[in-house]
Design a protein around this motif. Structure first.
Motif, PDB file in Angstrom:
ATOM      1  N   VAL A   1       0.921  -1.298  -0.004  1.00  0.00           N
ATOM      2  CA  VAL A   1      -0.219  -0.103  -0.161  1.00  0.00           C
ATOM      3  C   VAL A   1       0.771   1.226   0.103  1.00  0.00           C
ATOM      4  O   VAL A   1       1.772   1.447   1.027  1.00  0.00           O
ATOM      5  N   ILE A   2       0.825   1.997  -1.084  1.00  0.00           N
ATOM      6  CA  ILE A   2       1.575   3.339  -1.156  1.00  0.00           C
ATOM      7  C   ILE A   2       0.394   4.512  -1.088  1.00  0.00           C
ATOM      8  O   ILE A   2      -0.189   4.694  -2.191  1.00  0.00           O
ATOM      9  N   TRP A   3       0.579   5.117   0.176  1.00  0.00           N
ATOM     10  CA  TRP A   3      -0.511   6.075   0.262  1.00  0.00           C
ATOM     11  C   TRP A   3      -0.090   7.450   0.407  1.00  0.00           C
ATOM     12  O   TRP A   3       0.368   7.869   1.597  1.00  0.00           O
ATOM     13  N   SER A   4      -0.322   8.538  -0.522  1.00  0.00           N
ATOM     14  CA  SER A   4       0.244   9.685  -0.297  1.00  0.00           C
ATOM     15  C   SER A   4      -0.785  10.680   0.189  1.00  0.00           C
ATOM     16  O   SER A   4      -0.389  11.866   0.146  1.00  0.00           O
ATOM     17  N   GLN A   5      -1.893  10.215   0.945  1.00  0.00           N
ATOM     18  CA  GLN A   5      -2.650  11.275   1.621  1.00  0.00           C
ATOM     19  C   GLN A   5      -3.203  10.677   3.077  1.00  0.00           C
ATOM     20  O   GLN A   5      -3.116   9.196   2.893  1.00  0.00           O
TER      21      GLN A   5
ATOM     22  N   GLY B   1       3.354  -6.764   1.498  1.00  0.00           N
ATOM     23  CA  GLY B   1       2.482  -6.117   2.498  1.00  0.00           C
ATOM     24  C   GLY B   1       3.046  -4.895   3.223  1.00  0.00           C
ATOM     25  O   GLY B   1       2.524  -4.614   4.409  1.00  0.00           O
ATOM     26  N   VAL B   2       4.150  -4.313   2.432  1.00  0.00           N
ATOM     27  CA  VAL B   2       4.752  -3.115   2.998  1.00  0.00           C
ATOM     28  C   VAL B   2       3.617  -1.889   2.735  1.00  0.00           C
ATOM     29  O   VAL B   2       2.893  -1.715   1.785  1.00  0.00           O
TER      30      VAL B   2
ATOM     31  N   VAL C   1      15.884  -1.999   0.878  1.00  0.00           N
ATOM     32  CA  VAL C   1      15.027  -3.336   0.934  1.00  0.00           C
ATOM     33  C   VAL C   1      14.161  -3.000   2.211  1.00  0.00           C
ATOM     34  O   VAL C   1      14.717  -2.645   3.166  1.00  0.00           O
ATOM     35  N   VAL C   2      13.004  -3.221   1.943  1.00  0.00           N
ATOM     36  CA  VAL C   2      11.778  -3.106   2.868  1.00  0.00           C
ATOM     37  C   VAL C   2      11.396  -4.423   3.483  1.00  0.00           C
ATOM     38  O   VAL C   2      10.735  -5.089   2.424  1.00  0.00           O
ATOM     39  N   ALA C   3      11.363  -4.891   4.492  1.00  0.00           N
ATOM     40  CA  ALA C   3      10.967  -6.091   5.070  1.00  0.00           C
ATOM     41  C   ALA C   3       9.310  -6.214   5.019  1.00  0.00           C
ATOM     42  O   ALA C   3       8.573  -5.311   4.980  1.00  0.00           O
ATOM     43  N   ALA C   4       8.835  -7.438   4.587  1.00  0.00           N
ATOM     44  CA  ALA C   4       7.521  -7.879   4.590  1.00  0.00           C
ATOM     45  C   ALA C   4       6.628  -7.159   5.652  1.00  0.00           C
ATOM     46  O   ALA C   4       7.173  -7.248   6.834  1.00  0.00           O
TER      47      ALA C   4
END
Length: 202
Positions: free
Chosen positions: A96-100, A132-133, A146-149
Motif C-alpha cells: 500500500v503506497i498512500w500519499s494522503q 504487505g509493506v 530493501v523493506v521487509a514484509a
C-alpha cells in the motif's frame, strides 16, 4: 438551474465511466494486461514497466513509474499527493503506497469531514518492497533500499537501507564492507595516535 444539474450529472457519469474502465483494466491478465494498463490506465509508465492484474491506482494522473518498475498483484496506490517510483524498483504483493491521510485534529468535527493532508512519496531506483509493506505520505526512500514484509514506513531512509518493523526502522545497510576491515581499523588507530599525545605518568 436545469443546465447546472445536467452539467453535474455529466461530470458524475464521466467519473463513473472512468472507474468502470479502470476496474475492467485491472482484471486483464498477462502481458496484454500489463501493456494496456501502461498505455491507457491513466498513470505515466516508462518502457518495461509491469503492473500486474489486481493492482488498484487511485488518482492515476499523480503516479509516475520509471523504467522496468514491477508492481505485484493486490497493491493499492493512492497518488492524490503524487507518487514517483524509480527504475528497476519492485513492489511485492499487497503493498500500500498512500500519499494522503485524514486530518483528525478537531474533536468536534467527524474525521471524515476534516479533509486530507497530502505529500509526495518518492521511492528511488532499485528498491525492493516485500509483501504487505505500507508507505505513508511524505516518505522518501533512497536508492537501493530493501523493506521487509509487513513494514509500515512513515519516515524517510537513506540509500541502501535495510528496513523493517512497525513503525519501520533501519535493520542494516547494503553498503559493502571494506575489503580488509582489519587494515582499515589499524589505519584509523594510527591516525588517532598521530593526532593525540598521551599524557606521561608523573
Amino acid at each position: 438551474m436545469v443546465s447546472a444539474m445536467i452539467s453535474k450529472v455529466l461530470v458524475f457519469l464521466r467519473k463513473e465511466c472512468g472507474r468502470f474502465w479502470r476496474a475492467s483494466l485491472e482484471t486483464i491478465p498477462g502481458e496484454i494486461g500489463c501493456w494496456l494498463r501502461n498505455a491507457v490506465y491513466g498513470f505515466s509508465a516508462s518502457p518495461g514497466c509491469r503492473v500486474l492484474r489486481g493492482v488498484t491506482v487511485y488518482h492515476p494522473d499523480g503516479l509516475r513509474l520509471d523504467r522496468n518498475v514491477g508492481i505485484a498483484k493486490g497493491c493499492q496506490l493512492n497518488a492524490r499527493g503524487q507518487i514517483h517510483i524509480g527504475q528497476d524498483t519492485l513492489l511485492g504483493p499487497n503493498c500500500v503506497i498512500w500519499s494522503q491521510d485524514h486530518v483528525f485534529s478537531d474533536l468536534d468535527i467527524p474525521i471524515r469531514s476534516q479533509g486530507y493532508q497530502r505529500s509526495e512519496i518518492v521511492i528511488e531506483a532499485d528498491c525492493w518492497l516485500a509483501s504487505g509493506v505500507t508507505v505513508l505520505r511524505g516518505v522518501h526512500l533512497g536508492r537501493g533500499c530493501v523493506v521487509a514484509a509487513g513494514a509500515v514506513v512513515n519516515q524517510s531512509f537513506p540509500d541502501f537501507s535495510i528496513i523493517g518493523g512497525v513503525p519501520a526502522r533501519v535493520l542494516g545497510t547494503r553498503n559493502p564492507m571494506p575489503e580488509n576491515p582489519s587494515e582499515e581499523a589499524n589505519e584509523s588507530v594510527s591516525e588517532v595516535q598521530d593526532q593525540d599525545t598521551l599524557p606521561q605518568r608523573q
